[in-house]
Design an enzyme around this catalytic site. Sequence first.
Site, PDB file in Angstrom:
ATOM      1  N   HIS A 104     -38.446 106.164  53.677  1.00 28.40           N
ATOM      2  CA  HIS A 104     -37.697 105.489  54.766  1.00 28.40           C
ATOM      3  C   HIS A 104     -36.556 105.029  54.865  1.00 28.40           C
ATOM      4  O   HIS A 104     -35.911 105.212  55.970  1.00 28.40           O
ATOM      5  CB  HIS A 104     -38.882 104.247  54.749  1.00 28.40           C
ATOM      6  CG  HIS A 104     -40.173 104.624  55.486  1.00 28.40           C
ATOM      7  ND1 HIS A 104     -40.835 105.396  56.103  1.00 28.40           N
ATOM      8  CD2 HIS A 104     -41.315 103.986  54.759  1.00 28.40           C
ATOM      9  CE1 HIS A 104     -41.855 105.434  56.587  1.00 28.40           C
ATOM     10  NE2 HIS A 104     -42.440 104.479  55.560  1.00 28.40           N
ATOM     11  N   HIS A 144     -42.262 106.152  48.417  1.00 30.21           N
ATOM     12  CA  HIS A 144     -42.568 106.201  49.857  1.00 30.21           C
ATOM     13  C   HIS A 144     -41.639 105.383  50.612  1.00 30.21           C
ATOM     14  O   HIS A 144     -40.931 105.842  51.741  1.00 30.21           O
ATOM     15  CB  HIS A 144     -43.778 105.718  49.968  1.00 30.21           C
ATOM     16  CG  HIS A 144     -44.579 105.466  51.308  1.00 30.21           C
ATOM     17  ND1 HIS A 144     -45.569 106.148  51.731  1.00 30.21           N
ATOM     18  CD2 HIS A 144     -43.717 104.764  52.588  1.00 30.21           C
ATOM     19  CE1 HIS A 144     -45.649 105.857  53.105  1.00 30.21           C
ATOM     20  NE2 HIS A 144     -44.924 105.075  53.486  1.00 30.21           N
ATOM     21  N   GLU A 145     -41.286 104.134  50.027  1.00 29.26           N
ATOM     22  CA  GLU A 145     -40.190 103.367  50.813  1.00 29.26           C
ATOM     23  C   GLU A 145     -38.691 103.832  50.836  1.00 29.26           C
ATOM     24  O   GLU A 145     -38.145 103.571  51.544  1.00 29.26           O
ATOM     25  CB  GLU A 145     -40.341 101.889  50.170  1.00 29.26           C
ATOM     26  CG  GLU A 145     -41.735 101.261  50.202  1.00 29.26           C
ATOM     27  CD  GLU A 145     -42.406 101.385  51.559  1.00 29.26           C
ATOM     28  OE1 GLU A 145     -41.825 101.476  52.674  1.00 29.26           O
ATOM     29  OE2 GLU A 145     -43.625 101.034  51.601  1.00 29.26           O
TER      30      GLU A 145
END
EC number: 3.4.24.-
Length: 247
Positions: A150, A146-147
């Site tokens: 980003h 997920h990160e």
Amino acid sequence: MSKEPNFPPSEKLEKVEAPADLRSIAGFEWWRRTFEYKTGLGLTPEAKVQYEKDYQYVLQREQCKQCYDNRDWLLKYSPTVVFMTQQIAKLNRRRTGDDSLHFDTSKIICDVCPEWKSGGFNPSLGILLCQNRIRDKWQMEDTLSHELVHQFDELKFEVDWMNLKHHACSEVRASNLSGECRLSQEFFRRGFNGSFGRGHQECVRRRAVLSVMGNPKCKDKAEAEQIVDEVWQSCFNDTRPFEEIYR
């Protein structure tokens, strides 16, 4: 990384300093103190307070080691994590013109988090993995993936994180591509609640709304839902750098 609904407020957690004598938390002496604490035999009020403080230090030390061990394993063996780090390194090389650049693993750190979240991303600092919130290697894989989405978006699209549409789009993409909304994860979190047919999209939307609600520019849940709806179609269908939803 978004928080799940109905979590309790942030805890008052702090990193605990190591005891003056490290022998007090090792070997027989630590066993003796633990036995004394659990039975109460010979336990003074001062010794009780000191044991609880030292226990938190030992726990945080073990959590930190496990977190970094899992991080290093995922950086070597997780197909999603390895692919994302390769794509991020490629973007960095393209931006700088330096073909020798590799992914900087030192920008992925483990630490104690008071908030009920498993990780976070800061464009200046990198990726945070919450060692006291991540239950196992597989949750970390979802969190790190997920990160990394980003981080990819930050390099690829030059995201303005105070722009709610930019933020919402990256949250939709991160929840969609990381694996955190696959069927098995939703079942673990929510049981039989919701529709399995629409479960993935409902999960992505829910988690994106929660994350946008945490943006200081967002007024309330209604605005977060509106912003996510506005970017939904284009951002949910944008699977870059994957060709399709991989996990």
